[in-house]
Design an enzyme around this catalytic site. Structure first.
Site, PDB file in Angstrom:
ATOM      1  N   GLY A  17      -1.110   1.444  -2.040  1.00  0.00           N
ATOM      2  CA  GLY A  17      -0.780   0.048  -2.354  1.00  0.00           C
ATOM      3  C   GLY A  17       0.542  -0.367  -1.738  1.00  0.00           C
ATOM      4  CB  SER A  18       1.526  -2.471   0.920  1.00  0.00           C
ATOM      5  OG  SER A  18       0.507  -3.462   0.974  1.00  0.00           O
ATOM      6  CG  PHE A  20       6.050  -6.674  -6.502  1.00  0.00           C
ATOM      7  CD1 PHE A  20       7.229  -7.105  -5.907  1.00  0.00           C
ATOM      8  CD2 PHE A  20       5.070  -7.609  -6.769  1.00  0.00           C
ATOM      9  CE1 PHE A  20       7.426  -8.434  -5.592  1.00  0.00           C
ATOM     10  CE2 PHE A  20       5.255  -8.942  -6.458  1.00  0.00           C
ATOM     11  CZ  PHE A  20       6.434  -9.369  -5.870  1.00  0.00           C
ATOM     12  CB  VAL A  85      -7.710   4.414  -1.597  1.00  0.00           C
ATOM     13  CG1 VAL A  85      -7.971   5.698  -2.375  1.00  0.00           C
ATOM     14  CG2 VAL A  85      -6.464   4.572  -0.736  1.00  0.00           C
ATOM     15  CD  GLU A 180       4.183 -20.368 -11.556  1.00  0.00           C
ATOM     16  OE1 GLU A 180       5.375 -20.158 -11.790  1.00  0.00           O
ATOM     17  OE2 GLU A 180       3.472 -19.561 -10.944  1.00  0.00           O
TER      18      GLU A 180
HETATM   19  C1  FAD Z   1      -1.051 -15.611  -8.697  1.00  0.00           C
HETATM   20  C2  FAD Z   1      -0.104 -14.630  -9.339  1.00  0.00           C
HETATM   21  C3  FAD Z   1       1.136 -15.057  -9.805  1.00  0.00           C
HETATM   22  C4  FAD Z   1       2.011 -14.153 -10.398  1.00  0.00           C
HETATM   23  N1  FAD Z   1       3.242 -14.603 -10.829  1.00  0.00           N
HETATM   24  C5  FAD Z   1       4.120 -13.700 -11.311  1.00  0.00           C
HETATM   25  C6  FAD Z   1       5.444 -14.117 -11.680  1.00  0.00           C
HETATM   26  O1  FAD Z   1       5.778 -15.301 -11.587  1.00  0.00           O
HETATM   27  N2  FAD Z   1       6.323 -13.171 -12.113  1.00  0.00           N
HETATM   28  C7  FAD Z   1       5.973 -11.844 -12.211  1.00  0.00           C
HETATM   29  O2  FAD Z   1       6.797 -11.022 -12.583  1.00  0.00           O
HETATM   30  N3  FAD Z   1       4.739 -11.437 -11.902  1.00  0.00           N
HETATM   31  C8  FAD Z   1       3.809 -12.322 -11.443  1.00  0.00           C
HETATM   32  N4  FAD Z   1       2.550 -11.897 -11.096  1.00  0.00           N
HETATM   33  C9  FAD Z   1       2.197 -10.488 -11.322  1.00  0.00           C
HETATM   34  C10 FAD Z   1       2.741  -9.589 -10.249  1.00  0.00           C
HETATM   35  O3  FAD Z   1       2.473 -10.115  -8.976  1.00  0.00           O
HETATM   36  C11 FAD Z   1       2.100  -8.214 -10.429  1.00  0.00           C
HETATM   37  O4  FAD Z   1       2.467  -7.728 -11.702  1.00  0.00           O
HETATM   38  C12 FAD Z   1       2.555  -7.242  -9.354  1.00  0.00           C
HETATM   39  O5  FAD Z   1       2.150  -7.686  -8.089  1.00  0.00           O
HETATM   40  C13 FAD Z   1       1.985  -5.857  -9.617  1.00  0.00           C
HETATM   41  O6  FAD Z   1       2.378  -4.995  -8.598  1.00  0.00           O
HETATM   42  P1  FAD Z   1       1.452  -3.770  -8.190  1.00  0.00           P
HETATM   43  O7  FAD Z   1       2.204  -3.041  -7.151  1.00  0.00           O
HETATM   44  O8  FAD Z   1       1.024  -3.051  -9.396  1.00  0.00           O
HETATM   45  O9  FAD Z   1       0.142  -4.435  -7.587  1.00  0.00           O
HETATM   46  P2  FAD Z   1      -0.031  -5.439  -6.390  1.00  0.00           P
HETATM   47  O10 FAD Z   1       1.224  -6.144  -6.076  1.00  0.00           O
HETATM   48  O11 FAD Z   1      -1.232  -6.237  -6.734  1.00  0.00           O
HETATM   49  O12 FAD Z   1      -0.370  -4.495  -5.154  1.00  0.00           O
HETATM   50  C14 FAD Z   1      -1.548  -3.761  -5.085  1.00  0.00           C
HETATM   51  C15 FAD Z   1      -1.654  -3.187  -3.698  1.00  0.00           C
HETATM   52  O13 FAD Z   1      -2.709  -2.231  -3.674  1.00  0.00           O
HETATM   53  C16 FAD Z   1      -3.552  -2.463  -2.573  1.00  0.00           C
HETATM   54  N5  FAD Z   1      -4.861  -1.947  -2.941  1.00  0.00           N
HETATM   55  C17 FAD Z   1      -5.645  -2.317  -3.967  1.00  0.00           C
HETATM   56  N6  FAD Z   1      -6.765  -1.558  -4.008  1.00  0.00           N
HETATM   57  C18 FAD Z   1      -6.671  -0.700  -2.989  1.00  0.00           C
HETATM   58  C19 FAD Z   1      -7.507   0.339  -2.495  1.00  0.00           C
HETATM   59  N7  FAD Z   1      -8.653   0.676  -3.074  1.00  0.00           N
HETATM   60  N8  FAD Z   1      -7.125   0.993  -1.383  1.00  0.00           N
HETATM   61  C20 FAD Z   1      -5.966   0.705  -0.772  1.00  0.00           C
HETATM   62  N9  FAD Z   1      -5.125  -0.255  -1.206  1.00  0.00           N
HETATM   63  C21 FAD Z   1      -5.477  -0.934  -2.297  1.00  0.00           C
HETATM   64  C22 FAD Z   1      -3.475  -3.958  -2.340  1.00  0.00           C
HETATM   65  O14 FAD Z   1      -3.854  -4.287  -1.026  1.00  0.00           O
HETATM   66  C23 FAD Z   1      -1.992  -4.174  -2.606  1.00  0.00           C
HETATM   67  O15 FAD Z   1      -1.254  -3.847  -1.462  1.00  0.00           O
HETATM   68  C24 FAD Z   1       1.649 -12.794 -10.527  1.00  0.00           C
HETATM   69  C25 FAD Z   1       0.395 -12.363 -10.059  1.00  0.00           C
HETATM   70  C26 FAD Z   1      -0.470 -13.274  -9.476  1.00  0.00           C
HETATM   71  C27 FAD Z   1      -1.811 -12.810  -8.983  1.00  0.00           C
END
Ligand code: FAD
Length: 459
Positions: A17-18, A20, A85, A180
């Site tokens: 995952g790329s 946060f 993945v 929003e």
């Molecule tokens: C529209 C929207 C608005 C938001 N607003 C806010 C906000 O205002 N404030 C806040 O704090 N949070 C907000 N969030 C939530 C926040 O963005 C998430 O909590 C955060 O992105 C989670 O990070 P993460 O790394 O867990 O997942 P993500 O950032 O979703 O990253 C997941 C990564 O995994 C990759 N991936 C997924 N499945 C696979 C696979 N099978 N194989 C390879 N790669 C894969 C994806 O391509 C991606 O790079 C918002 C979310 C959304 C959707």
């Protein structure tokens, strides 16, 4: 293909995952004596909190989605692989990913899984065809095309009822994303598009925000929820609470009110922002390790964010379930960094049993409702209105990745907030129709392959 170590074989950390969680984990390993292989299905890091601004023509894709490879180009111990993945084998310590028809197996010593969450339609996946979610760049661009396309179709229509349907925008889910988005669709119609059509008045567009919950922004509750509702209503957003969606089709939605009455809302453009489901990789990890999953499919991790019996496998961000932590960017960033630090400590000789539990530092959360108005909660402190909006602006600029993204976002915001213009109002046919066309093609291919398989078995 099998991934060989970069240079001599050092401890290898695979990050999935790329977003946060994944990016911050990788960056926290910059000076560590490890090789990092980051595998993601998209070539960019996505700043999801600003997706709705791409959907409503304020920001460009590049502002919120820098190429991961470029972000990490100076981090010599990090390698970026594009791939979806498909399987993680925690006994064999290997991750299998696919990019088109190329399959790659990557061994690891430590694994950080940060694959995030997708949209949940609560068992009604058929709604997705007519009400896209808001999780990816593709979603945001499709939505931009659908919003602007509805205005264009209305301009061409002579039929009163059809025009009304085309100019009704429904956002399902009154959490931060829904609020929003509804606020921005209202501002787009009332300010940006004002005077741009000859046969319709875009300022008369109906924007409906609906939710089964009794208030908007239920995570904030009380005064902030009431303030958010008041601001949305002043913008002309129609708020329908205690309302459940029971059907979605091309022409609208069927909804059920608290008293059990079912009714129709005719609408061309619907958006779904009402629920999340963790990456299906979570179920694989849970099945192999005996960890539980919660209702959203998130993996119940140990206090050090690892799987039971597997101190080298961390699950962070939207995929993990721990102490009811919310799905927020800060939870993912802090989780990613924590996992990286545990790996570094392990290389320095620390036993996994000595790890201090992950402790989330709550820096607060916020949502913008309209130009110059936001609500924010930091501990017990509640801020709203213009001060909240200024805080929102600075914090989002601070966390955007890369100086050029910050600069171009600032310019786009100056344009959008101080004038009536928006820079990103282009939409293409592909953006609107590609998702459904690709889904149908996939179904067709799978059906054809299934048919061949069945024929072979029968033969
Ligand atoms: C529209 C929207 C608005 C938001 N607003 C806010 C906000 O205002 N404030 C806040 O704090 N949070 C907000 N969030 C939530 C926040 O963005 C998430 O909590 C955060 O992105 C989670 O990070 P993460 O790394 O867990 O997942 P993500 O950032 O979703 O990253 C997941 C990564 O995994 C990759 N991936 C997924 N499945 C696979 C696979 N099978 N194989 C390879 N790669 C894969 C994806 O391509 C991606 O790079 C918002 C979310 C959304 C959707």
């Amino acid at each position: 293909m099998s991934i060989q170590p970069v240079g001599s074989r050092r401890h290898r950390v695979v990050v999935i995952g790329s977003g946060f969680g994944g990016l911050f984990a990788t960056q926290a390993l910059k000076r560590a004596d490890v090789d990092v292989v980051l595998i993601a299905r998209t070539s960019h890091h996505l700043f999801q909190p600003l997706l709705y601004q791409v959907a409503t023509g304020i920001l460009s894709v590049g502002d919120i989605a820098p190429a991961t490879r470029m972000v990490l180009r100076k981090q010599k111990n990090a390698q970026v692989l594009l791939g979806d993945v498909e399987t993680i084998d925690i006994d064999a310590q290997a991750v299998t990913s696919r990019f088109l028809d190329r399959v790659t197996v990557t061994d690891y010593d430590s694994l950080i899984v940060a694959a995030g969450a997708g949209q949940s339609y609560f068992g009604n996946d058929q709604f997705a065809e007519f009400a896209p979610g808001m999780k990816t760049i593709d979603d945001a661009l499709e939505l931009r095309g659908r919003i602007l396309g509805a205005f264009e179709q209305a301009e061409l229509s002579d039929d009163h009822d059809e025009r009304a349907r085309l100019l009704t925008f429904v956002v399902v889910g009154a959490g931060p994303t829904g609020v929003e988005l509804a606020g921005q669709i209202a501002e787009l119609s009332r300010r940006t598009l004002k005077g741009a059509f000859r046969h319709i008045d875009p300022t008369e567009a109906r924007v409906v925000l609906l939710d089964g919950a009794p208030e908007v922004l239920p995570v904030y509750g009380g005064k902030l929820s009431r303030k958010a509702r008041g601001t949305l209503e002043r913008l002309g957003v129609e708020i329908q609470l205690g309302t459940m969606v029971t059907g979605v089709d091309a022409d609208g939605l069927t909804v059920k009110d608290k008293d059990g009455t079912e009714r129709r809302i005719d609408s061309q453009c619907k958006v779904w922002s009402a629920g999340v489901a963790a990456s299906p990789l979570g179920k694989q990890l849970a099945a192999q390790s005996g960890a539980g999953t919660d209702r959203a499919g998130r993996v119940e991790v140990q206090p050090d964010l690892t799987l039971p019996g597997h101190p080298n496998v961390f699950v962070v961000g939207d995929m993990m379930s721990l102490d009811n932590l919310p799905g927020l960017a800060q939870v993912a960033m802090q989780g990613g960094k924590y996992a990286a630090h545990q790996i570094i400590a392990g290389l320095d000789g620390q036993d996994p049993g000595q790890r201090k539990p992950f402790k989330y530092f709550d820096k607060g959360s916020m949502a913008t409702i309209s130009r110059f108005s936001a609500v924010a909660k930091v501990g017990k402190l509640e801020i709203s209105g213009f001060i909240g909006w200024v805080a929102w602006l600075f914090i989002h600029l601070l966390y955007l990745v890369g100086f050029s993204s910050k600069l171009s976002t600032l310019l786009s915001w100056t344009q959008a907030f101080l004038s009536t213009g928006r820079n990103e109002m282009a939409a293409t046919e592909q953006q609107v129709f590609a998702r459904i066309a690709i889904d149908r093609l996939r179904e067709h291919t799978e059906a054809a392959e299934g048919g061949t398989g069945a024929a072979r078995e029968a033969g």
